[in-house]
Design a protein around this motif. Structure first.
Motif, PDB file in Angstrom:
ATOM      1  N   LYS A 194      -5.998  -2.605 -39.895  1.00  0.00           N
ATOM      2  CA  LYS A 194      -6.405  -2.067 -38.592  1.00  0.00           C
ATOM      3  C   LYS A 194      -6.798  -0.603 -38.752  1.00  0.00           C
ATOM      4  O   LYS A 194      -7.926  -0.275 -39.038  1.00  0.00           O
ATOM      5  N   SER A 195      -5.816   0.282 -38.597  1.00  0.00           N
ATOM      6  CA  SER A 195      -6.124   1.713 -38.665  1.00  0.00           C
ATOM      7  C   SER A 195      -6.463   2.169 -40.076  1.00  0.00           C
ATOM      8  O   SER A 195      -7.097   3.217 -40.255  1.00  0.00           O
ATOM      9  N   ALA A 196      -6.067   1.423 -41.103  1.00  0.00           N
ATOM     10  CA  ALA A 196      -6.260   1.858 -42.491  1.00  0.00           C
ATOM     11  C   ALA A 196      -7.477   1.225 -43.162  1.00  0.00           C
ATOM     12  O   ALA A 196      -7.672   1.407 -44.355  1.00  0.00           O
ATOM     13  N   ALA A 197      -8.306   0.521 -42.411  1.00  0.00           N
ATOM     14  CA  ALA A 197      -9.464  -0.136 -43.026  1.00  0.00           C
ATOM     15  C   ALA A 197     -10.434   0.876 -43.623  1.00  0.00           C
ATOM     16  O   ALA A 197     -11.010   0.649 -44.692  1.00  0.00           O
ATOM     17  N   ASP A 198     -10.619   2.008 -42.962  1.00  0.00           N
ATOM     18  CA  ASP A 198     -11.514   3.039 -43.506  1.00  0.00           C
ATOM     19  C   ASP A 198     -10.890   3.699 -44.737  1.00  0.00           C
ATOM     20  O   ASP A 198     -11.579   3.972 -45.730  1.00  0.00           O
ATOM     21  N   TYR A 199      -9.586   3.948 -44.685  1.00  0.00           N
ATOM     22  CA  TYR A 199      -8.882   4.528 -45.830  1.00  0.00           C
ATOM     23  C   TYR A 199      -8.981   3.609 -47.044  1.00  0.00           C
ATOM     24  O   TYR A 199      -9.285   4.047 -48.160  1.00  0.00           O
ATOM     25  N   GLU A 200      -8.770   2.313 -46.818  1.00  0.00           N
ATOM     26  CA  GLU A 200      -8.814   1.352 -47.925  1.00  0.00           C
ATOM     27  C   GLU A 200     -10.207   1.300 -48.553  1.00  0.00           C
ATOM     28  O   GLU A 200     -10.341   1.247 -49.777  1.00  0.00           O
ATOM     29  N   LEU A 201     -11.247   1.324 -47.715  1.00  0.00           N
ATOM     30  CA  LEU A 201     -12.604   1.251 -48.253  1.00  0.00           C
ATOM     31  C   LEU A 201     -12.918   2.468 -49.128  1.00  0.00           C
ATOM     32  O   LEU A 201     -13.464   2.334 -50.224  1.00  0.00           O
ATOM     33  N   MET A 202     -12.552   3.663 -48.668  1.00  0.00           N
ATOM     34  CA  MET A 202     -12.835   4.862 -49.461  1.00  0.00           C
ATOM     35  C   MET A 202     -11.945   4.931 -50.701  1.00  0.00           C
ATOM     36  O   MET A 202     -12.377   5.378 -51.761  1.00  0.00           O
ATOM     37  N   LEU A 203     -10.698   4.473 -50.580  1.00  0.00           N
ATOM     38  CA  LEU A 203      -9.813   4.382 -51.739  1.00  0.00           C
ATOM     39  C   LEU A 203     -10.430   3.470 -52.795  1.00  0.00           C
ATOM     40  O   LEU A 203     -10.436   3.783 -53.995  1.00  0.00           O
ATOM     41  N   ARG A 204     -10.983   2.355 -52.346  1.00  0.00           N
ATOM     42  CA  ARG A 204     -11.605   1.385 -53.239  1.00  0.00           C
ATOM     43  C   ARG A 204     -12.863   1.954 -53.904  1.00  0.00           C
ATOM     44  O   ARG A 204     -13.048   1.861 -55.115  1.00  0.00           O
ATOM     45  N   PHE A 205     -13.731   2.555 -53.111  1.00  0.00           N
ATOM     46  CA  PHE A 205     -14.974   3.096 -53.654  1.00  0.00           C
ATOM     47  C   PHE A 205     -14.723   4.279 -54.590  1.00  0.00           C
ATOM     48  O   PHE A 205     -15.285   4.354 -55.685  1.00  0.00           O
ATOM     49  N   ILE A 206     -13.874   5.220 -54.132  1.00  0.00           N
ATOM     50  CA  ILE A 206     -13.737   6.503 -54.821  1.00  0.00           C
ATOM     51  C   ILE A 206     -12.673   6.468 -55.911  1.00  0.00           C
ATOM     52  O   ILE A 206     -12.936   6.805 -57.069  1.00  0.00           O
ATOM     53  N   HIS A 207     -11.454   6.077 -55.544  1.00  0.00           N
ATOM     54  CA  HIS A 207     -10.344   6.158 -56.495  1.00  0.00           C
ATOM     55  C   HIS A 207     -10.375   5.013 -57.502  1.00  0.00           C
ATOM     56  O   HIS A 207     -10.173   5.227 -58.706  1.00  0.00           O
ATOM     57  N   LYS A 208     -10.651   3.802 -57.025  1.00  0.00           N
ATOM     58  CA  LYS A 208     -10.627   2.640 -57.917  1.00  0.00           C
ATOM     59  C   LYS A 208     -11.905   2.519 -58.735  1.00  0.00           C
ATOM     60  O   LYS A 208     -11.852   2.335 -59.963  1.00  0.00           O
ATOM     61  N   HIS A 209     -13.059   2.631 -58.074  1.00  0.00           N
ATOM     62  CA  HIS A 209     -14.320   2.382 -58.764  1.00  0.00           C
ATOM     63  C   HIS A 209     -15.068   3.660 -59.148  1.00  0.00           C
ATOM     64  O   HIS A 209     -16.192   3.580 -59.666  1.00  0.00           O
ATOM     65  N   LYS A 210     -14.459   4.819 -58.897  1.00  0.00           N
ATOM     66  CA  LYS A 210     -14.951   6.102 -59.413  1.00  0.00           C
ATOM     67  C   LYS A 210     -16.366   6.447 -58.942  1.00  0.00           C
ATOM     68  O   LYS A 210     -17.199   6.934 -59.720  1.00  0.00           O
ATOM     69  N   ALA A 211     -16.655   6.196 -57.674  1.00  0.00           N
ATOM     70  CA  ALA A 211     -17.945   6.612 -57.132  1.00  0.00           C
ATOM     71  C   ALA A 211     -18.092   8.127 -57.283  1.00  0.00           C
ATOM     72  O   ALA A 211     -17.156   8.889 -57.054  1.00  0.00           O
ATOM     73  N   ARG A 212     -19.266   8.565 -57.670  1.00  0.00           N
ATOM     74  CA  ARG A 212     -19.533   9.994 -57.842  1.00  0.00           C
ATOM     75  C   ARG A 212     -19.758  10.643 -56.484  1.00  0.00           C
ATOM     76  O   ARG A 212     -20.585  10.186 -55.708  1.00  0.00           O
ATOM     77  N   LEU A 213     -19.022  11.722 -56.216  1.00  0.00           N
ATOM     78  CA  LEU A 213     -19.038  12.355 -54.903  1.00  0.00           C
ATOM     79  C   LEU A 213     -19.718  13.710 -54.915  1.00  0.00           C
ATOM     80  O   LEU A 213     -19.712  14.418 -55.932  1.00  0.00           O
ATOM     81  N   ALA A 214     -20.275  14.078 -53.748  1.00  0.00           N
ATOM     82  CA  ALA A 214     -20.753  15.434 -53.511  1.00  0.00           C
ATOM     83  C   ALA A 214     -20.261  15.868 -52.133  1.00  0.00           C
ATOM     84  O   ALA A 214     -20.241  15.060 -51.191  1.00  0.00           O
ATOM     85  N   TYR A 215     -19.860  17.112 -52.014  1.00  0.00           N
ATOM     86  CA  TYR A 215     -19.271  17.653 -50.780  1.00  0.00           C
ATOM     87  C   TYR A 215     -20.280  18.547 -50.078  1.00  0.00           C
ATOM     88  O   TYR A 215     -20.805  19.494 -50.671  1.00  0.00           O
ATOM     89  N   MET A 216     -20.556  18.282 -48.804  1.00  0.00           N
ATOM     90  CA  MET A 216     -21.543  19.048 -48.061  1.00  0.00           C
ATOM     91  C   MET A 216     -21.038  20.436 -47.656  1.00  0.00           C
ATOM     92  O   MET A 216     -21.826  21.329 -47.401  1.00  0.00           O
ATOM     93  N   ASN A 217     -19.733  20.591 -47.544  1.00  0.00           N
ATOM     94  CA  ASN A 217     -19.141  21.880 -47.181  1.00  0.00           C
ATOM     95  C   ASN A 217     -19.704  22.410 -45.865  1.00  0.00           C
ATOM     96  O   ASN A 217     -20.052  23.580 -45.734  1.00  0.00           O
ATOM     97  N   GLU A 218     -19.806  21.533 -44.881  1.00  0.00           N
ATOM     98  CA  GLU A 218     -20.204  21.908 -43.529  1.00  0.00           C
ATOM     99  C   GLU A 218     -19.703  20.860 -42.555  1.00  0.00           C
ATOM    100  O   GLU A 218     -19.401  19.723 -42.947  1.00  0.00           O
ATOM    101  N   VAL A 219     -19.584  21.238 -41.290  1.00  0.00           N
ATOM    102  CA  VAL A 219     -19.215  20.280 -40.257  1.00  0.00           C
ATOM    103  C   VAL A 219     -20.417  19.402 -39.951  1.00  0.00           C
ATOM    104  O   VAL A 219     -21.481  19.895 -39.577  1.00  0.00           O
ATOM    105  N   THR A 220     -20.254  18.107 -40.126  1.00  0.00           N
ATOM    106  CA  THR A 220     -21.344  17.169 -39.886  1.00  0.00           C
ATOM    107  C   THR A 220     -21.164  16.393 -38.584  1.00  0.00           C
ATOM    108  O   THR A 220     -22.132  16.093 -37.893  1.00  0.00           O
ATOM    109  N   ILE A 221     -19.917  16.062 -38.261  1.00  0.00           N
ATOM    110  CA  ILE A 221     -19.619  15.200 -37.117  1.00  0.00           C
ATOM    111  C   ILE A 221     -18.746  15.926 -36.100  1.00  0.00           C
ATOM    112  O   ILE A 221     -17.798  16.616 -36.470  1.00  0.00           O
TER     113      ILE A 221
END
Length: 264
Positions: free
Chosen positions: A170-197
């Motif tokens: 429920k509340s953790a579905a977004d956390y799980e997806l990013m955990l899966r993409f980033i921590h488990k499968h090592k997706a390469r990240l870039a940080y915008m360093n600005e308020v987007t939303i």
């Protein structure tokens, strides 16, 4: 680079125009805007239809909740990059998507994320919380880190290869997806360093002890479902890290000022 932005909505007539306008007013030209409605009954559908062909895809049918509707939108998307924007929320300025695409191209990353502001639901000049995601370092999830979900833009192939949102959370579905993409499968990240939303305060809350314990159980399930183990303190650091969001002074909201983004 084509960008698919997905908004899911159910009875969101009060704020849906702000959300739609913030997407349609973006300076970046190649945006596919997809709206998924859960068969609203408050006039939301009429508002969406009033935009005509400016909305690339519009689907209105019953769903199994927020993340089921998001999954429907992702399946409809044809863009190289996918972003999600809730019906109550809006982009901080008109150059957010342009800045995001520029960062993707400069960094050759798989996903880009930024910062978020929470504001009063009715008076958006009243700031409630500033989510500064900060720079990512390997294994940061073990230390309670996560980026704001709606500030997260991911290449479509990540969803195709590693899957969509899990409906058994429920509340953790977004956390799980990013955990899966980033921590488990090592997706390469870039940080915008600005308020987007800019997000209107509301939605699922974990402020009570009961809700926090339930959220902690779901966070733990997110690790278990991916065959991974957090540190014993990981799942308590996650909510504790959010306390800083209530005392850190955010950048000013007004003005469609385009800020330069930075790579990791």
């Amino acid at each position: 680079m084509k960008v698919s932005i997905i908004t899911v909505v159910y009875n969101g007539a009060e704020h849906i125009r702000d959300c739609i306008d913030s997407v349609l007013n973006q300076t970046y030209p190649d945006i596919e805007y997809i709206l998924v409605d859960g068969q609203s009954t408050d006039g939301t559908i009429d508002i969406i239809k009033s935009y005509g062909t400016k909305i690339a895809r519009f689907l209105s049918e019953p769903d199994k909740g927020l993340y089921d509707a998001m999954n429907k939108g992702i399946r409809l998307a044809t863009g190289d990059v996918i972003g999600l924007l809730n019906a109550d929320d809006f982009y901080r300025h008109n150059g957010v998507i342009e800045n995001m695409v520029s960062l993707f191209k400069r960094s050759d990353s798989d996903a880009v994320y930024g910062d978020m502001l929470y504001v009063d639901r009715h008076d958006t000049s009243q700031l409630k919380r500033y989510w500064r995601s900060g720079w990512y370092s390997e294994n940061a999830f073990l230390w309670g880190w996560m980026p704001g979900h709606l500030s997260f833009f991911a290449k479509r192939w990540l969803y195709e290869r590693y899957g969509l949102f899990r409906l058994d959370l429920k509340s953790a579905a977004d956390y799980e997806l990013m955990l899966r993409f980033i921590h488990k499968h090592k997706a390469r990240l870039a940080y915008m360093n600005e308020v987007t939303i800019v997000m209107r305060a509301g939605g699922i809350s974990n402020s009570s002890l009961k809700n926090r314990l339930r959220a902690n159980q779901e966070d733990r399930a997110a690790w278990d479902l991916n065959g991974m183990k957090p540190y014993f303190f990981t799942l308590w650091l996650k909510p504790l890290r959010k306390l800083k969001q209530y005392i850190t002074k955010p950048p000013e909201i007004p003005g469609p000022v385009k800020r330069e983004s930075n790579t990791v």
